[in-house]
Design a protein around this motif. Sequence first.
Motif, PDB file in Angstrom:
ATOM      1  N   UNK A  26       0.828  -1.206   0.000  1.00  0.00           N
ATOM      2  CA  UNK A  26       0.000   0.000   0.000  1.00  0.00           C
ATOM      3  C   UNK A  26       0.858   1.250   0.000  1.00  0.00           C
ATOM      4  N   UNK A  27       1.899   1.264   0.809  1.00  0.00           N
ATOM      5  CA  UNK A  27       2.779   2.427   0.849  1.00  0.00           C
ATOM      6  C   UNK A  27       3.528   2.616  -0.474  1.00  0.00           C
ATOM      7  N   UNK A  28       3.891   1.519  -1.116  1.00  0.00           N
ATOM      8  CA  UNK A  28       4.546   1.609  -2.423  1.00  0.00           C
ATOM      9  C   UNK A  28       3.603   2.205  -3.459  1.00  0.00           C
ATOM     10  N   UNK A  32       4.315   5.720  -5.422  1.00  0.00           N
ATOM     11  CA  UNK A  32       4.339   5.789  -6.891  1.00  0.00           C
ATOM     12  C   UNK A  32       3.272   6.758  -7.391  1.00  0.00           C
ATOM     13  N   UNK A  33       2.115   6.763  -6.755  1.00  0.00           N
ATOM     14  CA  UNK A  33       1.051   7.685  -7.168  1.00  0.00           C
ATOM     15  C   UNK A  33       1.462   9.142  -6.953  1.00  0.00           C
ATOM     16  N   UNK A  34       2.098   9.438  -5.820  1.00  0.00           N
ATOM     17  CA  UNK A  34       2.541  10.804  -5.553  1.00  0.00           C
ATOM     18  C   UNK A  34       3.636  11.212  -6.531  1.00  0.00           C
ATOM     19  N   UNK A  39       5.184  14.328 -11.355  1.00  0.00           N
ATOM     20  CA  UNK A  39       5.801  14.333 -12.678  1.00  0.00           C
ATOM     21  C   UNK A  39       4.834  14.808 -13.755  1.00  0.00           C
ATOM     22  N   UNK A  40       3.554  14.492 -13.604  1.00  0.00           N
ATOM     23  CA  UNK A  40       2.574  14.812 -14.645  1.00  0.00           C
ATOM     24  C   UNK A  40       1.912  16.163 -14.431  1.00  0.00           C
ATOM     25  N   UNK A  41       1.794  16.629 -13.194  1.00  0.00           N
ATOM     26  CA  UNK A  41       1.081  17.875 -12.891  1.00  0.00           C
ATOM     27  C   UNK A  41       1.608  19.082 -13.680  1.00  0.00           C
ATOM     28  N   UNK A  42       2.917  19.285 -13.795  1.00  0.00           N
ATOM     29  CA  UNK A  42       3.386  20.445 -14.568  1.00  0.00           C
ATOM     30  C   UNK A  42       3.036  20.365 -16.052  1.00  0.00           C
TER      31      UNK A  42
END
Length: 68
Positions: A26-28, A32-34, A39-42
């Motif tokens: 779950x933490x992994x 990875x989601x964060x 990486x994609x937000x900008x």
Amino acid sequence: MTLTSIVASSIVPFDPTIAIAAVASTMLVVFVAVMTFLAIAPLVSSTWTEQLDASQAGSASLETNEAD
């Protein structure tokens, strides 16, 4: 039968290794989601580019000032 033995027999056998693996997985996934979001937000929004730009964070500059 006592209440304790009834409750103990009704609990599903639990393996701590499975619990540790579930928490780690779950933490992994969260990590990875964060990282994917950062990486994609900008690429999606210009305001995220400004917020995530480290060069504008107000940190001390290594360049010499002309007045010095």
